[in-house]
Design an enzyme around this catalytic site. Structure first.
Site, mmCIF file in Angstrom:
data_model
loop_
_atom_site.group_PDB
_atom_site.id
_atom_site.type_symbol
_atom_site.label_atom_id
_atom_site.label_comp_id
_atom_site.label_asym_id
_atom_site.label_seq_id
_atom_site.Cartn_x
_atom_site.Cartn_y
_atom_site.Cartn_z
ATOM 1 N N ASP A 72 0.865 -1.182 0.000
ATOM 2 C CA ASP A 72 0.000 0.000 0.000
ATOM 3 C C ASP A 72 0.903 1.233 0.000
ATOM 4 O O ASP A 72 2.100 1.150 0.211
ATOM 5 C CB ASP A 72 -1.017 -0.048 1.128
ATOM 6 C CG ASP A 72 -0.440 0.346 2.459
ATOM 7 O OD1 ASP A 72 0.766 0.628 2.509
ATOM 8 O OD2 ASP A 72 -1.181 0.369 3.437
ATOM 9 N N SER A 73 0.313 2.373 -0.282
ATOM 10 C CA SER A 73 1.115 3.566 -0.590
ATOM 11 C C SER A 73 1.543 4.339 0.640
ATOM 12 O O SER A 73 2.343 5.259 0.534
ATOM 13 C CB SER A 73 0.283 4.490 -1.463
ATOM 14 O OG SER A 73 -0.789 5.022 -0.681
ATOM 15 N N GLY A 74 1.010 3.992 1.800
ATOM 16 C CA GLY A 74 1.273 4.772 3.005
ATOM 17 C C GLY A 74 0.236 5.862 3.215
ATOM 18 O O GLY A 74 0.170 6.457 4.292
ATOM 19 N N GLY A 75 -0.574 6.129 2.199
ATOM 20 C CA GLY A 75 -1.565 7.206 2.286
ATOM 21 C C GLY A 75 -2.524 7.010 3.449
ATOM 22 O O GLY A 75 -2.709 7.901 4.277
ATOM 23 N N PHE A 76 -3.098 5.819 3.522
ATOM 24 C CA PHE A 76 -4.103 5.557 4.549
ATOM 25 C C PHE A 76 -3.511 5.743 5.947
ATOM 26 O O PHE A 76 -4.139 6.325 6.824
ATOM 27 C CB PHE A 76 -4.663 4.140 4.390
ATOM 28 C CG PHE A 76 -5.801 3.837 5.314
ATOM 29 C CD1 PHE A 76 -7.084 4.296 5.034
ATOM 30 C CD2 PHE A 76 -5.599 3.103 6.477
ATOM 31 C CE1 PHE A 76 -8.137 4.030 5.893
ATOM 32 C CE2 PHE A 76 -6.648 2.836 7.345
ATOM 33 C CZ PHE A 76 -7.915 3.300 7.044
ATOM 34 N N ASP B 120 -2.789 8.257 -2.237
ATOM 35 C CA ASP B 120 -4.018 9.041 -2.331
ATOM 36 C C ASP B 120 -4.470 9.516 -0.963
ATOM 37 O O ASP B 120 -3.871 9.189 0.054
ATOM 38 C CB ASP B 120 -5.134 8.228 -3.006
ATOM 39 C CG ASP B 120 -5.609 7.055 -2.146
ATOM 40 O OD1 ASP B 120 -4.913 6.701 -1.175
ATOM 41 O OD2 ASP B 120 -6.668 6.496 -2.446
ATOM 42 N N GLN C 34 -11.783 6.747 -5.648
ATOM 43 C CA GLN C 34 -12.330 7.379 -4.446
ATOM 44 C C GLN C 34 -13.696 7.975 -4.781
ATOM 45 O O GLN C 34 -14.236 7.713 -5.841
ATOM 46 C CB GLN C 34 -11.349 8.436 -3.919
ATOM 47 C CG GLN C 34 -10.063 7.848 -3.323
ATOM 48 C CD GLN C 34 -10.312 7.128 -1.982
ATOM 49 O OE1 GLN C 34 -11.426 7.136 -1.436
ATOM 50 N NE2 GLN C 34 -9.262 6.486 -1.462
ATOM 51 N N GLY D 261 -11.577 3.920 0.186
ATOM 52 C CA GLY D 261 -12.536 4.750 0.898
ATOM 53 C C GLY D 261 -13.791 4.028 1.336
ATOM 54 O O GLY D 261 -14.793 4.654 1.683
ATOM 55 N N ASP E 100 -7.824 -7.454 1.065
ATOM 56 C CA ASP E 100 -6.878 -7.563 2.176
ATOM 57 C C ASP E 100 -7.594 -7.073 3.422
ATOM 58 O O ASP E 100 -8.469 -6.211 3.334
ATOM 59 C CB ASP E 100 -5.638 -6.677 1.970
ATOM 60 C CG ASP E 100 -5.930 -5.229 2.332
ATOM 61 O OD1 ASP E 100 -6.626 -4.563 1.543
ATOM 62 O OD2 ASP E 100 -5.516 -4.778 3.412
ATOM 63 N N CYS F 292 -11.321 -28.027 8.987
ATOM 64 C CA CYS F 292 -10.063 -27.290 8.827
ATOM 65 C C CYS F 292 -8.864 -28.228 8.930
ATOM 66 O O CYS F 292 -8.828 -29.107 9.786
ATOM 67 C CB CYS F 292 -9.982 -26.206 9.895
ATOM 68 S SG CYS F 292 -8.610 -25.082 9.641
ATOM 69 N N CYS G 222 -5.718 -26.987 9.328
ATOM 70 C CA CYS G 222 -4.597 -26.222 9.881
ATOM 71 C C CYS G 222 -3.996 -26.963 11.075
ATOM 72 O O CYS G 222 -4.575 -27.913 11.601
ATOM 73 C CB CYS G 222 -5.033 -24.812 10.275
ATOM 74 S SG CYS G 222 -5.757 -24.686 11.919
ATOM 75 N N CYS H 269 -6.220 -27.155 14.222
ATOM 76 C CA CYS H 269 -7.377 -28.054 14.178
ATOM 77 C C CYS H 269 -6.988 -29.522 14.045
ATOM 78 O O CYS H 269 -7.746 -30.392 14.468
ATOM 79 C CB CYS H 269 -8.301 -27.661 13.028
ATOM 80 S SG CYS H 269 -9.130 -26.087 13.310
ATOM 81 N N HIS I 16 -5.042 -20.694 12.000
ATOM 82 C CA HIS I 16 -6.392 -21.203 11.741
ATOM 83 C C HIS I 16 -7.223 -20.179 10.961
ATOM 84 O O HIS I 16 -7.887 -20.527 9.975
ATOM 85 C CB HIS I 16 -7.100 -21.557 13.055
ATOM 86 C CG HIS I 16 -8.571 -21.746 12.851
ATOM 87 N ND1 HIS I 16 -9.098 -22.923 12.353
ATOM 88 C CD2 HIS I 16 -9.610 -20.877 12.971
ATOM 89 C CE1 HIS I 16 -10.406 -22.777 12.214
ATOM 90 N NE2 HIS I 16 -10.737 -21.554 12.579
#
Ligand SMILES: [Zn+2]
Length: 387
Positions: A93-97, A147, A190, A217, A267, A305, A307, A310, A336
């Protein structure tokens, strides 16, 4: 074999799509969920464990990595793939958030953002160009545009101004991006929950031209109905052949509803964060393993599951680990939860390919609304003899 970055459709069901994302670092089946590896690690997980869940692509974070250990250091150590031992695709990610979330620690202008590090208070600046350069230094397979995203609710004029500034920044990000075979840069749509602003944003970004488009957004407190109605007016405007990524989403139910609306990539910190706080995702909703009712329960978290938690451990053991604040509790439960999210996405993908999405989605929703398995439905496993 050509490694040009592209998304190739395999099947569709209404607006839902199954396909493959071809990248310089491998091929990822979509729809896909990307575990969040904020500071170069998926918290509490080894990379082998992340791989074993079936994850095909992970996230890294520009803001955190630029502050520590620094993008140039990661570059000198062979890039983020080598540094964190993930040879597969990485989206940064761009760091914007993150910088926008710093509140009083940051100052926004038309050119970029100046902010103080949350670690040591040191002063830094991010601009569209700098964010793009950092993501290049990290060797991100998919670079995101830098952004701005205003906190909702906000007046339509505020959202419009912010979106238009983000679109000017997107053009600068594209200028700064160094195209390489198999690498991509995504523009971020956006415009809040205003259909006209979303449409304007899509026009601006497709006019510039990116390898993929993200929907930003959303999942910022507007609620699922508004998120879905915004997707309904946005995804149909994105070129069909372009991958679509819904940022920061979400619950299993959010993922299903968004795939039905044409989203390919997700994500979210939910499965990893929940794993550190004793919350387990299952086919029958969530469990809190701190709850006393699990204290003597010899059954696994989920009968479906595969994993490590489990297949080898009981709910009672997980309950004990969390009560005793043992580090193995968050490790097993993160594993899990990520295994559940990957299984969920595999099931949805298979249903799209086999043309059974509608029935599959109805079954998933019915199961989520049901109570935990009864002891009759899921007896404890036979305890194997000690060798
Ligand atoms: Zn499990």
């Amino acid at each position: 074999m050509s490694t040009a970055f592209r998304w190739v459709e395999q099947a569709r069901s209404g607006r839902a799509r199954a396909g493959h994302l071809h990248t310089a670092h491998g091929i990822v089946p979509t729809p896909t969920f990307m575990p969040v590896g904020t500071v170069g690690t998926v918290k509490a997980m080894t990379m082998d464990a992340v791989r074993s869940t079936g994850a095909g692509i992970v996230l890294g974070n520009t803001y955190h990595l630029m502050l520590r250990p620094g993008a140039e250091r990661v570059r000198a150590l062979g890039g983020l793939h080598r540094f964190m031992d993930w040879p597969g695709p990485i989206l940064t990610d761009s760091g914007g958030f993150q910088v926008m979330s710093l509140g009083p620690l940051r100052k926004l202008d038309q050119d970029g953002v100046t902010f103080n590090s949350h670690i040591d208070g040191s002063r830094h600046r991010l601009t569209p160009e700098r964010s793009t350069d950092i993501q290049h230094a990290l060797d991100a397979t998919i670079t995101m545009c830098f952004d701005e995203c205003p906190a909702l609710p906000a007046a339509p004029e505020v959202i419009a101004q912010s979106m238009r500034m983000s679109m000017r920044w997107a053009a600068r990000c594209r200028e700064a991006f160094v195209p390489r075979q198999g690498y991509a840069q995504y523009g971020i749509i956006q415009g809040g929950t205003e259909p006209e602003l979303r449409a304007e944003s899509v026009r601006s970004l497709t006019g510039i031209g990116f390898e993929g488009y993200a929907i930003g957004g959303l999942a910022v407190g507007e609620g699922q109905d508004l998120m879905f109605s915004t997707l309904d007016v946005t995804t149909p405007l994105i070129p069909w052949e372009s991958p679509r990524y819904l940022m920061g989403v979400g619950t299993p139910d959010d993922l299903l509803g968004s795939v039905e609306r044409g989203v390919d990539m997700f994500d979210c910190v939910m499965p990893t964060r929940a794993g550190r706080t004793a919350r387990a995702y299952t086919e029958r909703g969530t469990l809190n393993l701190r709850n006393a009712r699990h204290a003597v329960d010899a059954r696994p978290i989920s009968p479906h599951c595969d994993c490590l938690a489990c297949t080898r451990h009981s709910r009672a053991y997980l309950h004990h680990l969390f009560r005793a604040n043992e580090i193995l509790g968050p490790m097993l439960l993160t594993w899990h939860n990520l295994a559940y999210y990957q299984r969920l996405m595999r099931g949805i993908r298979t249903a799209i390919v086999e043309g059974t999405l509608e029935g599959h989605a109805a079954r998933l929703r019915t199961e989520w609304s049901r109570e935990d398995w009864t002891p009759d439905e899921m007896p404890p496993p036979d305890i194997p003899p000690v060798p």
